[in-house]
Design a protein around this motif. Structure first.
Motif, PDB file in Angstrom:
ATOM      1  N   SER A 116       0.856  -1.184   0.000  1.00 58.10           N
ATOM      2  CA  SER A 116       0.000   0.000   0.000  1.00 58.10           C
ATOM      3  C   SER A 116       0.886   1.225   0.000  1.00 58.10           C
ATOM      4  CB  SER A 116      -0.935   0.018   1.211  1.00 58.10           C
ATOM      5  OG  SER A 116      -0.192   0.061   2.427  1.00 58.10           O
ATOM      6  N   GLY A 117       0.313   2.352  -0.425  1.00 58.85           N
ATOM      7  CA  GLY A 117       1.117   3.559  -0.606  1.00 58.85           C
ATOM      8  C   GLY A 117       1.785   4.063   0.652  1.00 58.85           C
ATOM      9  N   GLY A 118       1.126   3.905   1.817  1.00 60.30           N
ATOM     10  CA  GLY A 118       1.684   4.455   3.045  1.00 60.30           C
ATOM     11  C   GLY A 118       2.463   3.478   3.886  1.00 60.30           C
ATOM     12  N   ALA A 119       2.523   2.211   3.488  1.00 59.45           N
ATOM     13  CA  ALA A 119       3.172   1.198   4.318  1.00 59.45           C
ATOM     14  C   ALA A 119       4.686   1.273   4.187  1.00 59.45           C
ATOM     15  CB  ALA A 119       2.680  -0.185   3.923  1.00 59.45           C
ATOM     16  N   ALA A 120       5.365   1.244   5.338  1.00 59.72           N
ATOM     17  CA  ALA A 120       6.825   1.189   5.324  1.00 59.72           C
ATOM     18  C   ALA A 120       7.250  -0.239   5.030  1.00 59.72           C
ATOM     19  CB  ALA A 120       7.381   1.640   6.665  1.00 59.72           C
ATOM     20  N   ALA A 121       8.123  -0.415   4.062  1.00 60.72           N
ATOM     21  CA  ALA A 121       8.568  -1.754   3.695  1.00 60.72           C
ATOM     22  C   ALA A 121       9.907  -1.647   2.980  1.00 60.72           C
ATOM     23  CB  ALA A 121       7.542  -2.453   2.804  1.00 60.72           C
ATOM     24  N   ASP A 122      10.572  -2.798   2.841  1.00 60.66           N
ATOM     25  CA  ASP A 122      11.859  -2.858   2.145  1.00 60.66           C
ATOM     26  C   ASP A 122      11.762  -3.606   0.823  1.00 60.66           C
ATOM     27  OD1 ASP A 122      13.628  -1.660   4.271  1.00 60.66           O
ATOM     28  OD2 ASP A 122      12.781  -3.334   5.405  1.00 60.66           O
ATOM     29  N   VAL A 123      10.913  -4.621   0.776  1.00 63.91           N
ATOM     30  CA  VAL A 123      10.805  -5.449  -0.415  1.00 63.91           C
ATOM     31  C   VAL A 123       9.356  -5.902  -0.568  1.00 63.91           C
ATOM     32  CG1 VAL A 123      11.413  -7.544   0.876  1.00 63.91           C
ATOM     33  CG2 VAL A 123      11.733  -7.488  -1.604  1.00 63.91           C
ATOM     34  N   ASN A 124       8.929  -6.058  -1.801  1.00 64.45           N
ATOM     35  CA  ASN A 124       7.587  -6.546  -2.083  1.00 64.45           C
ATOM     36  C   ASN A 124       7.670  -7.648  -3.134  1.00 64.45           C
ATOM     37  OD1 ASN A 124       4.626  -6.389  -1.919  1.00 64.45           O
ATOM     38  ND2 ASN A 124       4.773  -5.703  -4.038  1.00 64.45           N
ATOM     39  N   LEU A 125       7.048  -8.788  -2.830  1.00 64.24           N
ATOM     40  CA  LEU A 125       6.919  -9.886  -3.772  1.00 64.24           C
ATOM     41  C   LEU A 125       5.495  -9.871  -4.298  1.00 64.24           C
ATOM     42  CD1 LEU A 125       8.716 -12.571  -1.589  1.00 64.24           C
ATOM     43  CD2 LEU A 125       9.679 -11.416  -3.577  1.00 64.24           C
ATOM     44  N   TYR A 126       5.325  -9.975  -5.612  1.00 65.35           N
ATOM     45  CA  TYR A 126       3.997  -9.788  -6.173  1.00 65.35           C
ATOM     46  C   TYR A 126       3.904 -10.488  -7.535  1.00 65.35           C
ATOM     47  CZ  TYR A 126       6.178  -6.251  -9.178  1.00 65.35           C
ATOM     48  OH  TYR A 126       6.979  -5.601 -10.091  1.00 65.35           O
ATOM     49  N   ALA A 127       2.687 -10.597  -8.037  1.00 71.30           N
ATOM     50  CA  ALA A 127       2.459 -11.128  -9.382  1.00 71.30           C
ATOM     51  C   ALA A 127       2.558  -9.981 -10.372  1.00 71.30           C
ATOM     52  CB  ALA A 127       1.088 -11.795  -9.471  1.00 71.30           C
ATOM     53  N   GLY A 128       3.523 -10.039 -11.268  1.00 75.27           N
ATOM     54  CA  GLY A 128       3.769  -8.952 -12.207  1.00 75.27           C
ATOM     55  C   GLY A 128       2.663  -8.796 -13.230  1.00 75.27           C
ATOM     56  N   ASN A 129       2.692  -7.670 -13.908  1.00 74.62           N
ATOM     57  CA  ASN A 129       1.672  -7.370 -14.922  1.00 74.62           C
ATOM     58  C   ASN A 129       2.196  -7.664 -16.325  1.00 74.62           C
ATOM     59  OD1 ASN A 129       3.513  -5.350 -15.119  1.00 74.62           O
ATOM     60  ND2 ASN A 129       2.057  -3.650 -14.896  1.00 74.62           N
ATOM     61  N   ASP A 130       2.954  -8.763 -16.454  1.00 75.53           N
ATOM     62  CA  ASP A 130       3.532  -9.132 -17.751  1.00 75.53           C
ATOM     63  C   ASP A 130       2.597  -9.991 -18.578  1.00 75.53           C
ATOM     64  OD1 ASP A 130       3.562 -11.363 -16.195  1.00 75.53           O
ATOM     65  OD2 ASP A 130       5.659 -11.884 -16.538  1.00 75.53           O
ATOM     66  N   GLY A 131       1.366 -10.165 -18.107  1.00 78.04           N
ATOM     67  CA  GLY A 131       0.413 -10.993 -18.820  1.00 78.04           C
ATOM     68  C   GLY A 131       0.380 -12.428 -18.332  1.00 78.04           C
ATOM     69  N   ALA A 132       1.471 -12.866 -17.697  1.00 77.25           N
ATOM     70  CA  ALA A 132       1.531 -14.234 -17.171  1.00 77.25           C
ATOM     71  C   ALA A 132       1.431 -14.260 -15.658  1.00 77.25           C
ATOM     72  CB  ALA A 132       2.831 -14.909 -17.621  1.00 77.25           C
ATOM     73  N   GLY A 133       1.485 -13.078 -15.025  1.00 79.26           N
ATOM     74  CA  GLY A 133       1.420 -13.019 -13.571  1.00 79.26           C
ATOM     75  C   GLY A 133       2.589 -13.689 -12.888  1.00 79.26           C
ATOM     76  N   THR A 134       3.780 -13.524 -13.437  1.00 79.67           N
ATOM     77  CA  THR A 134       4.960 -14.196 -12.896  1.00 79.67           C
ATOM     78  C   THR A 134       5.443 -13.528 -11.615  1.00 79.67           C
ATOM     79  OG1 THR A 134       6.291 -12.874 -14.423  1.00 79.67           O
ATOM     80  CG2 THR A 134       5.768 -15.114 -15.081  1.00 79.67           C
ATOM     81  N   LEU A 135       6.052 -14.336 -10.760  1.00 76.51           N
ATOM     82  CA  LEU A 135       6.584 -13.848  -9.492  1.00 76.51           C
ATOM     83  C   LEU A 135       7.616 -12.752  -9.748  1.00 76.51           C
ATOM     84  CD1 LEU A 135       6.976 -14.040  -6.408  1.00 76.51           C
ATOM     85  CD2 LEU A 135       8.616 -15.890  -6.848  1.00 76.51           C
ATOM     86  N   SER A 136       7.404 -11.602  -9.125  1.00 82.53           N
ATOM     87  CA  SER A 136       8.266 -10.444  -9.351  1.00 82.53           C
ATOM     88  C   SER A 136       8.679  -9.849  -8.013  1.00 82.53           C
ATOM     89  CB  SER A 136       7.547  -9.387 -10.196  1.00 82.53           C
ATOM     90  OG  SER A 136       7.165  -9.923 -11.452  1.00 82.53           O
ATOM     91  N   VAL A 137       9.695  -8.993  -8.059  1.00 83.68           N
ATOM     92  CA  VAL A 137      10.189  -8.347  -6.848  1.00 83.68           C
ATOM     93  C   VAL A 137      10.245  -6.842  -7.066  1.00 83.68           C
ATOM     94  CG1 VAL A 137      12.613  -8.630  -7.546  1.00 83.68           C
ATOM     95  CG2 VAL A 137      12.064  -8.283  -5.141  1.00 83.68           C
ATOM     96  N   TYR A 138       9.871  -6.111  -6.028  1.00 86.02           N
ATOM     97  CA  TYR A 138       9.968  -4.647  -6.048  1.00 86.02           C
ATOM     98  C   TYR A 138      10.783  -4.218  -4.843  1.00 86.02           C
ATOM     99  CZ  TYR A 138       8.632   0.267  -5.544  1.00 86.02           C
ATOM    100  OH  TYR A 138       8.667   1.631  -5.405  1.00 86.02           O
ATOM    101  N   TRP A 139      11.836  -3.446  -5.097  1.00 88.63           N
ATOM    102  CA  TRP A 139      12.668  -2.918  -4.019  1.00 88.63           C
ATOM    103  C   TRP A 139      12.256  -1.474  -3.749  1.00 88.63           C
ATOM    104  CZ3 TRP A 139      15.189  -6.872  -2.083  1.00 88.63           C
ATOM    105  CH2 TRP A 139      15.587  -7.908  -2.921  1.00 88.63           C
ATOM    106  N   TYR A 140      12.109  -1.133  -2.490  1.00 86.64           N
ATOM    107  CA  TYR A 140      11.660   0.210  -2.128  1.00 86.64           C
ATOM    108  C   TYR A 140      12.829   1.193  -2.133  1.00 86.64           C
ATOM    109  CZ  TYR A 140       7.086  -1.604  -0.826  1.00 86.64           C
ATOM    110  OH  TYR A 140       5.842  -2.185  -0.861  1.00 86.64           O
ATOM    111  N   ALA A 141      13.584   1.180  -3.213  1.00 90.51           N
ATOM    112  CA  ALA A 141      14.748   2.053  -3.318  1.00 90.51           C
ATOM    113  C   ALA A 141      14.356   3.513  -3.511  1.00 90.51           C
ATOM    114  CB  ALA A 141      15.638   1.599  -4.468  1.00 90.51           C
TER     115      ALA A 141
END
Length: 499
Positions: A374-399
């Motif tokens: 969520s926009g206000g949540a403090a976090a370091d890393v997020n694992l999620y299903a990407g929007n590449d059409g296949a919903g593949t496991l993706s990573v987002y770094w809060y850099a």
């Protein structure tokens, strides 16, 4: 310019009888085989026999990657070739700095002449040939600009087969594996180039050929941990080898159901000529329960001679030892417990499920807080299903919302593309690995894997960069369902090694 060597040999070839193949495995002691030598020019140490990595037996020959410009060669004695000794094969692996500044080549000398690259002398790779070009600038590598085996890491021993120049029967040859470095960094130890199982004889088959370095594998763990052990799986043929791993209980046919407590990665792939893969088997102590468990890994392939190879697996699971790790998530947690290094923070068993959606699971590595992004949540890393059409496991770094680097350990392939590394026990996460802040699919995890995602992140409590790892279990084909098994980092800022 190509050497005139093959033409000269054609004019002077001799008629000699055939002979049995010659084989060197480096397993006869701590010294190089009789007549083998090592040369050294300017940098590092020479070649030596080591027992930390091996393809066959327990030893191999290795050269450490130096942080200075220079070279070192592993040289055979003079070998007079029989009529059928036309193919050289050997196994090799390496761990070098990611960029192709350090690497090695194979060279040959005939009848006391000078050494030439095996290709310039008229040889031909059947499998496992050069995979890169050494950088010609910026560090003084003595063989910069040449085609070579170079850069990055090849964890599993793979096969190289080379047809020697024609018309060498009766002539005396010497071979050398020439390793050269520039004046820059080295990969994390243990690093360098390993050579093993050197064979000189008649040509082997070109059909896809399965080779495993063992047919029995045993390991142990304490519940509820997940622990993996590995074998090397290689293709010795010149044609591509396609394989699938099927896991069954001991004594069952390879078509039987897979045990829930056991997984394999990569579970299926196609290996090019000479290519090898480190095949990991992961046992979940929480599902297996205490006791001894036996299973079979069936390697099903297009090898016409051995379409099914069975590997016996035995896992001993100890009684539940309670929390795997000593520290919780309290504010200001020191991470200290009896026998643990100061600063080590470990989560304990988590088994958090990652939702297969775009919000995914966001994790604050310091407090342990986790939940949908969520926009206000403090976090370091997020694992999620990407929007590449296949919903593949993706990573987002809060850099983008932290005052210092947040990123994951990466591999860089020969085209410069970035893949986040699938690390395994024994891996080290610290200043040395290469990191990326890029958010993207976890490409190495998509076949279904259990392993570790190394990272560095900004610790808001200590005000410095810390190093750690996430322990993940994924499934095919896109990674989901995925579970965060546990994680750890060192709040002192020191490097951390995966247990």
């Amino acid at each position: 310019m190509r050497s005139p060597l093959p033409l000269l040999l054609a004019l002077g070839s001799l008629s000699v009888p055939a002979a049995a193949e010659r084989l060197w495995t480096f397993d006869d002691g701590d010294a190089l085989p009789e007549g083998w030598t090592t040369t050294l020019d300017a940098a590092g140490d020479g070649w030596r026999v080591v027992s930390d990595r091996a393809h066959s037996g327990t030893r191999s020959a290795q050269i450490v990657e130096a942080e200075a410009a220079g070279e070192a060669s592993l040289v055979t004695p003079s070998l007079t070739l029989a009529a059928d000794e036309t193919e050289l094969s050997f196994r090799q692996r390496w761990n070098l700095e990611v960029a192709p500044y350090d690497g090695g080549v194979l060279e040959i000398a005939v009848d006391g002449g000078g050494f030439a690259d095996i290709l310039d002398a008229g040889g031909r790779f059947v499998a496992g040939g050069y995979d890169g070009t050494l950088a010609a600038c910026c560090g003084g590598n003595p063989i910069g600009g040449r085609r070579a085996w170079a850069g990055g890491e090849r964890d599993a021993f793979f096969a190289t087969r080379v047809m020697l120049p024609s018309n060498l029967a009766g002539h005396a040859i010497r071979l050398r594996w020439r390793f050269a470095t520039d004046s820059s960094v080295a990969a994390p130890a243990p690093n360098g180039w390993w050579i093993d199982t050197v064979r000189l004889g008649a040509p082997a088959t070109t059909e896809p050929t399965v080779e495993v370095d063992r047919t029995e594998l045993q390991w142990s763990l304490a519940a509820p941990a997940t622990t993996a052990a590995a074998i090397n799986l290689a293709n010795l043929g010149a044609d591509p080898l396609s394989y699938t791993i099927r896991l069954v209980d001991d004594g069952e046919l390879c078509s039987a159901p897979q045990p829930a407590w056991l997984g394999a990665t990569p579970a299926a792939a196609t290996l090019a000529a000479g290519e090898a893969v480190r095949l990991w088997f992961a046992a979940r102590g929480d599902l297996a329960g205490p006791g001894r468990h036996r299973a079979i890994a069936c390697v099903i392939s297009n090898d016409p001679a051995r379409p099914e190879v069975r590997i016996a697996l035995e896992v001993t699971v100890g009684s539940d030892a309670g929390p795997l790790f000593c520290s919780g998530f309290e504010s200001g947690e020191s991470g200290r417990c009896d026998g643990a290094p100061t600063g080590l923070v470990r989560s304990g068993p988590l088994n958090w499920s990652v939702p297969a959606d775009f919000a995914g699971l966001a994790i604050d590595l310091v407090t342990g807080a986790h939940g949908p992004k969520s926009g206000g949540a403090a976090a370091d890393v997020n694992l999620y299903a990407g929007n590449d059409g296949a919903g593949t496991l993706s990573v987002y770094w809060y850099a983008d919302v932290t005052p210092a680097f947040v990123g994951g350990v990466i591999d860089v392939n020969t085209t410069g593309a970035i893949d986040f590394s699938l690390l395994q026990p024994g891996g080290r996460v610290g200043e040395d690995p290469f990191y990326s802040l890029q958010s993207k699919p976890l490409d190495h995890w998509l076949a279904g894997a259990t392993g570790y995602l190394g990272f560095k992140f900004w610790n808001e409590q200590t005000g410095q960069v810390n190093y750690g790892y996430l322990h993940l279990q994924t499934t095919a084909p896109a990674g989901f369902p995925v579970t965060v098994l546990d994680y750890a980092y060192d709040r002192s800022g020191a490097a951390i090694r995966i247990p």
